[in-house]
Every structure is written in structure tokens, then in C-alpha cells.
Design a protein around this motif. Structure first.
Motif, PDB file in Angstrom:
ATOM      1  N   LEU A   1      82.314 144.171 -17.383  1.00 48.24           N
ATOM      2  CA  LEU A   1      82.133 142.719 -17.284  1.00 48.24           C
ATOM      3  C   LEU A   1      83.488 142.028 -17.168  1.00 48.24           C
TER       4      LEU A   1
ATOM      5  N   THR B   1      72.195 140.306 -21.509  1.00 51.89           N
ATOM      6  CA  THR B   1      72.381 141.281 -20.427  1.00 51.89           C
ATOM      7  C   THR B   1      71.887 142.666 -20.814  1.00 51.89           C
TER       8      THR B   1
ATOM      9  N   ASN C   1      74.336 141.603 -13.812  1.00 54.86           N
ATOM     10  CA  ASN C   1      75.724 141.417 -13.384  1.00 54.86           C
ATOM     11  C   ASN C   1      75.850 140.285 -12.372  1.00 54.86           C
TER      12      ASN C   1
END
Length: 277
Positions: free
Chosen positions: A74, A8, A15
Motif C-alpha cells: 500500500l 481492505t 487496491n
């Protein structure tokens, strides 16, 4: 327990893919390893002889601070979907993205990779189609490619492109394990071109072997492979398309890596790319 690597850059593209990674971890009763990879700029130390290391240390610290700040976001996404019980660990690595992904796969014994994809160009993030495509052709484990604007939805139908080869059958059996966990059906597609060499007996053999499973086979005669696959996705309401990437010398065959890369990075259906030696 299956181990899923999620690279990421904390962008919106990433996301969105994170939600798919969480849901895959839930389905497979697995855990997530979150990877943030960054490349430090090349600095010529002849121009910065005294503060050369200070420059690098400050850049690394900035990446670490960003990484530390983004992790709670997250976890908040996971909590919103009641998936916060999924085990999650984190890695921060300097260097080339593909190299770091391959290294993490080996060191962390990864079973799947999940990445976001975008057809954009330029350096919006390393979650561009080109990077996802490069990873597809370089890694040794299945990779789920998630288009940037596709929200997660429950998997009811899995598409599976095949050439009716023995290694395809092995891959199909592995996909069938996923399908059973989600109560999904598998719809297999073979695009028969002028150069196709699959005989009717082979097709019948496959149909017989999988007759007690939720697996169906469709054969379409066409030389327009990509277009046929895209029509199949739309007409059969495919939630995830599975494609096999063959790595024997240069890309070869009907469903080769370059076609997998193109469909995985340019179209709006998640693609599970499975490497076949």
C-alpha cells in the motif's frame, strides 16, 4: 483534519479503491486509517479439547503475517502517486466486517469511509457489492463507494440527487465544501414522479440561495427514477454521484437506501452515500 477509514482485504478491487481514498485524504487534508477485518471460523472445542486455542492462535498469526506483508505494498502505491506523505495508521480486527467498521468509526472518530465495490457474487473477498451495500445502510458517516474497474480521475463535476428537503440542503452545503476544494461544480437532480410533492416556490428558494455557488438544478419528470439518474450521470459527465440514504423506519421516499445501494454497487461511477436520519 478529516479521518478516512479504508477497509481492505488487499485485493485488486480494494487496491483500486485505495487510490481514491488517498486522493480524498489529499483533498480533505486528512489521514487514512487502514482496516483489515477477518472472521475466524467457528471451531467446536469438544472435538479439539486440547489444541482449541492453538488453532485460533495459528489462524490469527496467519492473518497478522499477511497484514504485515501487505502494508508495504500500500505504501508503494502511495509513493507511485506522490501521496506517501499522507498519514496512515493500521487496524487489524477479528469479527463481522460491518460491526468492525462501525466500531472503528466510533473509536477513531471517522469522518468518511471509502470502500471498493463489485457486482460479483460468491466469496472472492469481502469487497463485494452486497457487503458494501450493507455497510451503506448501517453506518452514520458518508461512504465513498468505488467500482472495481474505475480509475481515479480529477473531480470536475459532482452529481447530487435531492428531494428539496431541509436535510438535503444541509447535505448539499457539506458537498459544496468538497467541491470548493477541487474547483468542481455541482449538478443537482430532482426526479419528479407522479407522487412528488415539491412545489415551485421551494425550488426557486433553493436556486436563490445557491445562485452564487457553482450549483445548478435540473428537474426531470419521470417515474423511472433509476434510469433517469443513470442517464443524468452519462449526459452530464458526472465524476461522483452523491446520494442521500434516508433511515426513518423502513426505507422510504424517492432516493432511499436500497436505490443508493443498487447504484453504488452495480454501476461504474463512484457514489458518495450520505446518511440522513
Amino acid at each position: 483534519m478529516k479521518r478516512i477509514l479504508f477497509p481492505t482485504d488487499f485485493s485488486e478491487v480494494a487496491n483500486n479503491a485505495f487510490v481514491h481514498a488517498l486522493e480524498l485524504a489529499k483533498t480533505m487534508q486528512g489521514e487514512l486509517i487502514v482496516l483489515h477485518s477477518f472472521e475466524l471460523p467457528v471451531v467446536d472445542n469438544q472435538f479439539f479439547p486440547e489444541n482449541y486455542m492453538v488453532i485460533y492462535e495459528s489462524l490469527e498469526l496467519a492473518q497478522f503475517d499477511m497484514f504485515k506483508d501487505e502494508i508495504p505494498k500500500l505504501r508503494a502505491i502511495a509513493e507511485e502517486r506522490n501521496l506517501d506523505k499522507i498519514k496512515m495508521t493500521h487496524r487489524l480486527m477479528d469479527g463481522d466486517l460491518t460491526f468492525n467498521i462501525k466500531k472503528a468509526i466510533k473509536e477513531d472518530h471517522i469522518d468518511f469511509v471509502v470502500m471498493g465495490t463489485s457486482g460479483a457474487s460468491g466469496w472472492e473477498s469481502f469487497f463485494l457489492g452486497t457487503n458494501s451495500g450493507n455497510v451503506i445502510t448501517d453506518i452514520s458517516v458518508p461512504m465513498l463507494c468505488v467500482p472495481h474497474d474505475v480509475p481515479f480521475r480529477k473531480i470536475h463535476t459532482i452529481g447530487f440527487t435531492t428531494r428539496f428537503r431541509p436535510k438535503d440542503k444541509k447535505a448539499l452545503k457539506n458537498v459544496l465544501k468538497i467541491a470548493r476544494k477541487t474547483n468542481a461544480e455541482i449538478k443537482c437532480l430532482y426526479v419528479k414522479t407522479n407522487e412528488s410533492d415539491v412545489d415551485e416556490a421551494t425550488v426557486k428558494e433553493w436556486e436563490k440561495e445557491f445562485e452564487n455557488d457553482s450549483v445548478t438544478f435540473t428537474i426531470i419528470i419521470s417515474n423511472e427514477v433509476k434510469e433517469t439518474i443513470l442517464d443524468f450521470i452519462l449526459q452530464r459527465d458526472i465524476d461522483i454521484l452523491t446520494m442521500l440514504t434516508y433511515k426513518k423506519g423502513f426505507f422510504e421516499g424517492l432516493f432511499h437506501s436500497s436505490l443508493t445501494k443498487k447504484i453504488a454497487t452495480e454501476y461504474s461511477t463512484p457514489v458518495l452515500a450520505i446518511p440522513i436520519e
